[in-house]
Design an enzyme around this catalytic site. Structure first.
Site, PDB file in Angstrom:
ATOM      1  NE  ARG A  23      -3.847  -2.984  -2.855  1.00 38.91           N
ATOM      2  CZ  ARG A  23      -3.954  -1.808  -2.102  1.00 38.91           C
ATOM      3  NH1 ARG A  23      -3.800  -1.974  -1.055  1.00 38.91           N
ATOM      4  NH2 ARG A  23      -4.440  -0.607  -2.817  1.00 38.91           N
ATOM      5  CD  GLU A  25      -7.700  -0.881  -1.860  1.00 39.87           C
ATOM      6  OE1 GLU A  25      -7.883  -0.742  -3.354  1.00 39.87           O
ATOM      7  OE2 GLU A  25      -7.201   0.488  -1.793  1.00 39.87           O
ATOM      8  CB  THR A  27      -8.490 -10.817  -1.430  1.00 37.01           C
ATOM      9  OG1 THR A  27      -7.260 -10.024  -0.664  1.00 37.01           O
ATOM     10  CG2 THR A  27      -7.982 -10.934  -2.846  1.00 37.01           C
ATOM     11  NE  ARG A  28      -8.330  -6.383   5.512  1.00 38.79           N
ATOM     12  CZ  ARG A  28      -7.245  -6.633   6.124  1.00 38.79           C
ATOM     13  NH1 ARG A  28      -7.001  -7.760   7.023  1.00 38.79           N
ATOM     14  NH2 ARG A  28      -6.017  -5.971   5.861  1.00 38.79           N
ATOM     15  N   GLY A  53       0.158   0.570  18.422  1.00 36.81           N
ATOM     16  CA  GLY A  53       1.213   1.291  18.888  1.00 36.81           C
ATOM     17  C   GLY A  53       2.365   0.888  18.325  1.00 36.81           C
ATOM     18  CD  GLU A  87       2.501  -8.786   3.735  1.00 42.51           C
ATOM     19  OE1 GLU A  87       2.045  -9.407   3.143  1.00 42.51           O
ATOM     20  OE2 GLU A  87       1.949  -8.042   4.700  1.00 42.51           O
TER      21      GLU A  87
END
Length: 160
Positions: A23, A25, A27-28, A53, A87
Site C-alpha cells: 500500500r 501511502e 510504506t513506499r 498510457g 494484487e
C-alpha cells in the site's frame, strides 16, 4: 539403452524475479524503497515499471503472472487499497497454480490481525464493504427525490 528423464514444466524464465505488493501511502517512501534497492534483483515495483498510457490493472496482473517470487508487504492500510487486494488475489492464485512463491512481510501490523482481519486491517475491510455496498445500492434503479413532490413518490411506491 537411453534412459528417459521426466521433465518439469515449471516456467523457468520470468520477466521479473520479484513482484512487490504494498500500500503506497504508508510504506513506499521508507520500507519498500529500501527493500527494493536492497534486493538487487529484477524486481517489479509499480512506480518504476508501469508504462504510461496503458491500463494499470492489466499491467499489474500481467506483471504478477510474469514474476517468480512475491513479497507482500502487509501494513495497517494494505486492505484499504483495492489495487492491493486485487494484487493479493492474483498472487495467491499464481502461488497455488504456478508454483510461484509468496513471502509475506508484516510491517507495523500483527500477522494475526491480517489472518483474522481484525484491528486496522479489519477496519479497512469494513470500510471497503460499506463503500462497495453504497456503490452497488446507488447503481440500482430507484427514485431521485431532489426535484420531486412528495405525492408523486407515494404514488410510485403504491405501484410496487
Amino acid at each position: 539403452m537411453a534412459s528417459s528423464s521426466s521433465t518439469s514444466f515449471i516456467k523457468e524464465s520470468y520477466q521479473y524475479d520479484m513482484f512487490l505488493s504494498f500500500r503506497c501511502e504508508n510504506t513506499r517512501k521508507n520500507f519498500v524503497d529500501h527493500l527494493y534497492h536492497a534486493l538487487g534483483i529484477n524486481t517489479f515495483k509499480d512506480n518504476e515499471r508501469l508504462k504510461k498510457g496503458k491500463n494499470i490493472n492489466d499491467q499489474l496482473l500481467k506483471s504478477i503472472e510474469e514474476s517468480k517470487l512475491f513479497i507482500i508487504v502487509f501494513s495497517k492500510k494494505y486492505a484499504s487499497s483495492s489495487w492491493g487486494l486485487n494484487e493479493l488475489v492474483k498472487i495467491m492464485e499464481c502461488q497455488k497454480s504456478n508454483e510461484q512463491i509468496a513471502y509475506p512481510v508484516f510491517y507495523e501490523v500483527n500477522p494475526s490481525e491480517v489472518r483474522k482481519q481484525r484491528g486496522p486491517v479489519g477496519e479497512a475491510l469494513v470500510k471497503r464493504k460499506w463503500r462497495e455496498a453504497l456503490t452497488e445500492a446507488a447503481n440500482l434503479s430507484g427514485w431521485d427525490l431532489r426535484n420531486t413532490a412528495d405525492g408523486v413518490i407515494y404514488r410510485s411506491f403504491a405501484l410496487l
